[in-house]
Design a protein around this motif. Structure first.
Motif, PDB file in Angstrom:
ATOM      1  N   ILE A  70       0.833  -1.208   0.000  1.00 28.31           N
ATOM      2  CA  ILE A  70       0.000   0.000   0.000  1.00 28.31           C
ATOM      3  C   ILE A  70       0.866   1.255   0.000  1.00 28.31           C
ATOM      4  N   LYS A  71       1.943   1.221   0.769  1.00 25.58           N
ATOM      5  CA  LYS A  71       2.843   2.369   0.826  1.00 25.58           C
ATOM      6  C   LYS A  71       3.475   2.634  -0.541  1.00 25.58           C
ATOM      7  N   GLN A  72       3.915   1.579  -1.201  1.00 26.78           N
ATOM      8  CA  GLN A  72       4.526   1.732  -2.529  1.00 26.78           C
ATOM      9  C   GLN A  72       3.527   2.317  -3.527  1.00 26.78           C
ATOM     10  N   GLN A  73       2.296   1.820  -3.482  1.00 28.44           N
ATOM     11  CA  GLN A  73       1.281   2.314  -4.419  1.00 28.44           C
ATOM     12  C   GLN A  73       0.920   3.770  -4.132  1.00 28.44           C
ATOM     13  N   LEU A  74       0.784   4.126  -2.848  1.00 31.83           N
ATOM     14  CA  LEU A  74       0.411   5.487  -2.499  1.00 31.83           C
ATOM     15  C   LEU A  74       1.527   6.465  -2.875  1.00 31.83           C
ATOM     16  N   LEU A 273       0.858   8.617   4.484  1.00 33.88           N
ATOM     17  CA  LEU A 273       2.140   7.907   4.375  1.00 33.88           C
ATOM     18  C   LEU A 273       2.858   7.846   5.720  1.00 33.88           C
ATOM     19  N   ASN A 274       2.791   8.922   6.488  1.00 34.82           N
ATOM     20  CA  ASN A 274       3.434   8.929   7.821  1.00 34.82           C
ATOM     21  C   ASN A 274       2.788   7.892   8.734  1.00 34.82           C
ATOM     22  N   ARG A 279       3.087   2.431  11.355  1.00 27.59           N
ATOM     23  CA  ARG A 279       2.567   1.064  11.549  1.00 27.59           C
ATOM     24  C   ARG A 279       3.581   0.021  11.070  1.00 27.59           C
ATOM     25  N   ILE A 280       4.228   0.274   9.948  1.00 25.46           N
ATOM     26  CA  ILE A 280       5.221  -0.671   9.430  1.00 25.46           C
ATOM     27  C   ILE A 280       6.402  -0.795  10.385  1.00 25.46           C
TER      28      ILE A 280
END
Length: 633
Positions: A70-74, A273-274, A279-280
């Motif tokens: 999700i992070k990569q896509q966003l 994103l932050n 969470r990651i």
């Protein structure tokens, strides 16, 4: 011992074994011994704790992987929004109006020059776009009237429209002034301005405003975790799309308009994103992962310690062998090599050569291949090499291809017979280039050989197959025959227990009845019914052929078998009326087989289930008559 099949994972024990050499100190390995009962219990406890914790963390690993995606896509989507924002910044919008004004101004200047230079009361709209297109087309057409060395027009050329001769310089100069106008600076500037405007329009047309489609993984995640950000992003993109259509319309109509900047506030997505990063990081730094690593290290060490206690004697023996190998490598290798070669010669002369020669000669006798072959054996480098000679020459220079094949088979079978490790032999087309007599001889030998070890034969020769089966059957030796073929371009399709010898299934009408039972069903589709009926009549034809061979001729002559059973002639009974009835029934069957050649009397008929049933009854009646009749004394 250091491979992963025995010592899986990493430990001090495995590290030691991985580097085991002649100078390793086994006392360093012995410190990990013994493996006590207390440690055995501890090992079981560690394994259970590890498995339980790993199961608990497996869901977290899945969540971590999903959040990373999700992070990569966003991040990628945010980059797209940044690029889109540039097209709707106030400076870009003002630049669009400037391009429109510039293009409009330069077109007006070019048009004015055209009007001033070529104005006429006889022609309207001079200087318009249509007029310029007309002049440009005329210029291109004019180029095709002359070769590369001359220029149109010249005195004496014909007018492109009225086709009258150009006789005056005034006419010539007028046409040339048209060409000059098309190439003028003002006209070229107007053209360049239009090209720049078209390029800007193309940029707006290529923008993608569907950055958050409903089926998108990122959209689904935002909908569940930050619906406001998703709603905001979609609304801004929709507004930008509306503004883009307005800009494209203004460019098409060559109008300047008042445009207001619309830009996505990317800080909203920075916030998302932050949150993702937080969470990651929490999942990656989970204290339980560190505990899992410690448990893995502990259980791996205890498992290796247990295996070491079981295999230490073997490891100690291996270490001694490594030491001896090192010592052996330090000695004079050539001396040992010479001694080994001499020993090999002695053993070869005493055992191998005599055994092989006897076995080879016996095989030559069995295969009817006594050609006077001599055998010579030489030893070097602790190896033996044998050669075959015929009158001092290579057999290939004297014997035919078929005779060479026999010698090769004798050599191969002899070698397999003097060794005890061969439990099975595979032959690939062993009878190519051989006559029928040699095929029969080889078939008999291979069948005899099958009583000692498994024999597998691949062949295309149906006569050879029949010979193998006949010899096996005559001697009550079990066998199986399978069919391999290339079906629809796919090689290697195997049909088990399927060969010409399996025609015995057609000794009655049961195979035909199977097709009939399927075809007569009410639910059988027409195309399937037609296929089943054709197959049924084909099978019935085979039944008739087998009936003639087995029952009428009593197997005097068989398919794929060169032998004729003369003794069986005494059982053959001929009745002309019965023969004519069989011929008529066979022809009746054939008329239903599409694509088969028939006489006019039995022209092809499209079969129905009742037709197949009638022919089955006819066949069984004739079969009964043939079996009932015996040759009269």
């Amino acid at each position: 011992f250091a491979n992963d099949d025995i010592f899986q994972g990493e430990s001090e024990i495995k590290t030691f074994l991985s580097s085991l050499s002649y100078n390793s100190k086994l006392i360093d390995l012995q410190k990990h011994l013994p493996f006590t009962e207390e440690e055995k219990s501890k090992k079981l406890e560690s394994e259970k704790k590890y498995d339980d914790l790993k199961i608990a963390l497996s869901q977290k690993d899945k969540t971590l992987k999903e959040l990373t995606i999700i992070k990569q896509q966003l991040t990628a989507r945010k980059k797209n929004l940044e690029i889109t924002n540039q097209w709707f910044a106030q400076t870009q919008l003002e630049s669009v109006n400037n391009l429109i004004s510039d293009c409009k101004t330069k077109k007006e200047i070019a048009k004015k020059q055209g009007i001033e230079k070529f104005k006429s009361e006889k022609i309207n709209n001079i200087g318009s776009e249509e007029w310029k297109v007309f002049i440009q087309a005329a210029e291109k057409f004019a180029l095709k009237q002359k070769n590369n060395e001359t220029i149109y027009p010249e005195i004496g050329d014909n007018c492109l429209l009225c086709q009258q001769p150009i006789n005056e310089d005034l006419q010539k100069n007028l046409i040339q002034s048209y060409w000059a106008y098309i190439a003028s600076v003002s006209e070229q500037e107007a053209k360049t301005a239009q090209e720049n405007l078209d390029k800007t329009k193309e940029g707006y047309e290529k923008l993608d405003f569907n950055q958050f489609p409903e089926s998108d993984i990122l959209s689904s995640w935002l909908k569940e975790n930050n619906a406001e950000a998703l709603k905001y992003g979609k609304q801004i993109l929709e507004n930008q799309n509306t503004l883009s259509l307005n800009i494209i319309d203004a460019i098409n109509k060559n109008e300047t308009r008042q445009f207001t900047e619309i830009k996505t506030d990317l800080s909203i997505f920075d916030t998302v994103l932050n949150e993702l990063n937080t969470r990651i990081k929490a999942l990656e730094e989970n204290e339980q992962n560190k505990i899992l690593e410690l448990l893995l290290k502990e259980k791996t060490y205890l498992a290796h310690k247990e295996k070491l206690s079981i295999r230490y004697t073997e490891i100690e023996s291996l270490h001694k062998n490594i030491i001896w190998v090192h010592k052996a490598n330090s000695f004079n290798k050539q001396w040992y090599k010479t001694q080994s070669t001499n020993t090999e010669k002695r053993l070869s002369n005493d055992y191998f050569n005599s055994d092989y020669i006897n076995a080879f000669n016996q095989e030559c006798d069995s295969l009817n291949g006594k050609f006077g072959i001599n055998i010579d054996a030489k030893s070097s480098d602790a190896q033996s090499n044998r050669q075959l000679f015929l009158k001092g020459k290579d057999p290939s220079a004297i014997l035919s291809e078929g005779e060479q094949k026999v010698i090769a088979l004798a050599d191969f079978i002899a070698e397999t017979n003097i060794t005890t490790i061969n439990k099975g032999i595979v032959f690939d087309d062993p009878v190519t280039s051989l006559d029928e007599e040699r095929k029969s001889t080889i078939a008999k030998r291979l069948v005899d050989l099958s009583t000692q070890k498994q024999v597998v034969v691949f062949t295309h020769d149906l006569v050879f197959v029949s010979g193998l089966i006949n010899f096996a059957g005559d001697n009550n030796i079990p066998y199986e025959c399978h069919w391999i073929e290339n079906r629809n371009g796919i090689p290697g399709q195997v049909w088990l227990r399927n060969s010409p010898t399996y025609e015995r299934v057609y000794r009655n009408a049961e195979p035909v009845k199977a097709f009939y039972n399927i075809a007569k069903r009410d639910e059988c589709p027409p195309a399937e019914r037609e296929y089943q009926l054709r197959s049924g009549f084909t099978a019935l034809r085979t039944c008739y052929e087998v009936l003639v061979i087995n029952d009428l001729f009593k197997n005097v002559v068989q398919r794929y078998n060169e032998r004729v059973s003369v003794d069986s002639l005494s059982s053959v009974y001929f009745d002309e009326e019965l023969i004519n009835e069989l011929l008529d029934s066979f022809a009746q069957c054939c008329r239903y087989m599409e694509g088969h050649t028939h006489s006019d009397k039995y022209a092809y008929l499209k079969p129905e289930p009742q037709n197949l049933n009638e022919e089955i009854q006819r066949y069984e009646a004739i079969r009964t008559k043939i079996k009932r009749n015996k040759k009269s004394p």
